[in-house]
Scaffold this active site. Structure first.
Site, PDB file in Angstrom:
ATOM      1  N   HIS A 196      43.069  27.367  49.367  1.00 14.65           N
ATOM      2  CA  HIS A 196      43.661  26.201  49.732  1.00 14.65           C
ATOM      3  C   HIS A 196      44.197  26.094  50.956  1.00 14.65           C
ATOM      4  O   HIS A 196      44.368  24.939  51.738  1.00 14.65           O
ATOM      5  CB  HIS A 196      44.496  25.387  48.707  1.00 14.65           C
ATOM      6  CG  HIS A 196      45.870  26.158  48.869  1.00 14.65           C
ATOM      7  ND1 HIS A 196      47.056  25.352  49.494  1.00 14.65           N
ATOM      8  CD2 HIS A 196      46.489  27.319  48.573  1.00 14.65           C
ATOM      9  CE1 HIS A 196      48.119  26.006  49.540  1.00 14.65           C
ATOM     10  NE2 HIS A 196      47.877  27.221  48.852  1.00 14.65           N
ATOM     11  N   THR A 232      40.316  36.301  32.490  1.00 15.66           N
ATOM     12  CA  THR A 232      39.095  35.517  32.690  1.00 15.66           C
ATOM     13  C   THR A 232      38.971  35.021  34.204  1.00 15.66           C
ATOM     14  O   THR A 232      39.974  34.150  34.340  1.00 15.66           O
ATOM     15  CB  THR A 232      38.697  34.551  31.522  1.00 15.66           C
ATOM     16  OG1 THR A 232      38.854  35.356  30.309  1.00 15.66           O
ATOM     17  CG2 THR A 232      37.418  33.743  32.036  1.00 15.66           C
ATOM     18  N   CYS A 320      66.138  22.938  51.717  1.00 20.22           N
ATOM     19  CA  CYS A 320      67.226  21.946  51.249  1.00 20.22           C
ATOM     20  C   CYS A 320      67.616  22.797  50.189  1.00 20.22           C
ATOM     21  O   CYS A 320      66.781  22.965  48.975  1.00 20.22           O
ATOM     22  CB  CYS A 320      66.749  20.593  50.868  1.00 20.22           C
ATOM     23  SG  CYS A 320      67.955  19.795  50.322  1.00 20.22           S
TER      24      CYS A 320
END
Ligand code: PLP
Length: 378
Positions: A196, A232, A320
């Site tokens: 990504h 898988t 944070c």
């Protein structure tokens, strides 16, 4: 993005390339067979997985059997670090996917030496070498930092690790498919990457491991990934990631020079026009799409939220935890004072970023930083 926001956070994630989605679709719907199934559609899925492996191997000058599919960069890092036995060398500016794994490894009796970086975020080879011990089995230094973009002298570090008998792993999650990587030429034994971050799907990545590396089985179960990582295969994800890699490789140079030009335009205009502004990281050895800024007398979270209200999505520089903001470990390691480190914003550009986006961001940053500085000063 579907809303009108300008997206400057490609280091967090990138949009899926339409071509990658097109490549994935058949494996999500019609050709859904399990690659381990013996009939024709299963064999076709197996071929798709193996073709993807070959494409990825080619891009880093590796062999297909040296590429293992994972669920992403975090898993690949966890797996690689499992090769450390009693002593591991890493840097202070690694991603939590490495640092938290080192903390875990300490509970198993494996000690970690954390090498300091210089003020530009570079691991100095001499300091790295001093941390290597006879019992060091693995060194893990990220290829490029996710916050400040500094690219490490990987070839030099790998060669020093080898001289001391240690394997060299690099977390290349931010760098792979953005800058050229040749595992042979650079002496990389293990490399982590994540789909990504280069316009592929989320939830898929890979670990490169040089042939002969004593990788231990990481997920136990079936025979997938040569019995080392059972489960898988994520066929559609793997196919989409390979398509995204192919596209990135074709455009690598053009994309990098376009991003570098936009990045340098942004850095120059912020440093020129925004009072009390600083850029972190190396001027030249940095990811083409990264610009990391800090400002005097500015609340970084307020700046990030106000930028969002003005339609610009950026990443803040502080984490944070339980309501308190702690400055980033990376900026601390670079020696940025805490007061200024909490003002950090990370801008990361992408394929869709235009000159207009950059000029809008520079103008808006100037306006908001001046406003925040005016209200913070007595
Ligand atoms: N390593 C680095 C340098 C990263 O920037 C990231 C994600 O931001 C990761 C590892 C984790 O990758 P993933 O999201 O695929 O688990």
């Amino acid at each position: 993005m579907s809303d009108p926001c300008r997206y400057f956070d490609h280091a967090a994630t990138t949009p899926l390339a339409p071509e990658a989605l097109d490549a994935m679709m058949p494996y999500l719907i019609g050709q859904f067979a399990n690659p381990s199934s013996p009939y024709a559609s299963g064999r076709a899925a197996r071929r798709a997985v193996e073709d993807a492996r070959a494409i990825i191997a080619r891009c880093i000058n590796a062999e297909p059997d040296e590429v293992f599919f994972t669920s992403g960069g975090t898993e690949a890092n966890n797996w690689a670090l499992g090769l450390a036995e009693s002593h591991l060398v890493t840097s202070r500016i690694e991603h939590p996917a490495v640092l938290a794994t080192c903390t875990y490894l300490a509970t198993t009796g494996c000690a970690t030496a954390y090498v300091d970086v210089d003020s530009l975020g570079t691991v100095v080879p001499e300091a790295f070498e001093r941390a290597l011990r006879p019992e060091t089995t693995l060194a893990s230094i990220m290829f490029a930092n996710n916050e400040v973009g500094t690219i490490q002298p990987v070839r030099e570090l790998a060669s020093r690790a080898h001289a001391h008998g240690a394997l060299f792993h690099t977390d290349a999650v931010q760098a792979f498919a953005h800058v050229p990587i040749d595992v042979q030429n650079m002496g990389i034994d293990l490399l982590s990457a994540s789909g990504h971050k280069f316009y592929g799907p989320k939830g898929v990545g890979f670990l490169y491991a040089r042939r002969g590396t004593p990788l231990r089985p990481f997920i136990h179960g079936g025979n997938q990934e040569r019995r080392l990582r059972a489960g898988t295969e994520n066929v559609a994800g793997i196919v989409g990631m390979a398509r995204a890699v192919e596209l990135s490789m074709v455009r690598l140079e053009e994309q990098a020079s376009r991003e570098t030009e936009l990045r340098d335009r942004l850095i120059a205009s912020v440093l020129r026009d925004v009072p009390g502004s600083y850029v972190q990281g190396h001027a030249r050895m940095r990811l083409p799409n990264n610009a990391s800024f800090t400002f005097d007398h500015v609340d970084g979270e307020a700046l990030r939220v106000m930028l969002e209200q003005r339609g610009a999505l950026v990443s803040g520089g502080s984490a944070c935890s339980s309501g308190a903001r702690t400055p980033s470990h990376v900026l601390r390691a670079l020696g940025v004072p805490d007061e200024r480190a909490q003002s950090a914003v990370r801008i990361s550009l992408g394929r869709q970023t235009s000159k207009e986006d950059i000029d809008y961001l520079a103008r808006t940053l100037k306006e908001l930083v001046e406003l925040l500085q005016a209200i913070s000063l007595p």
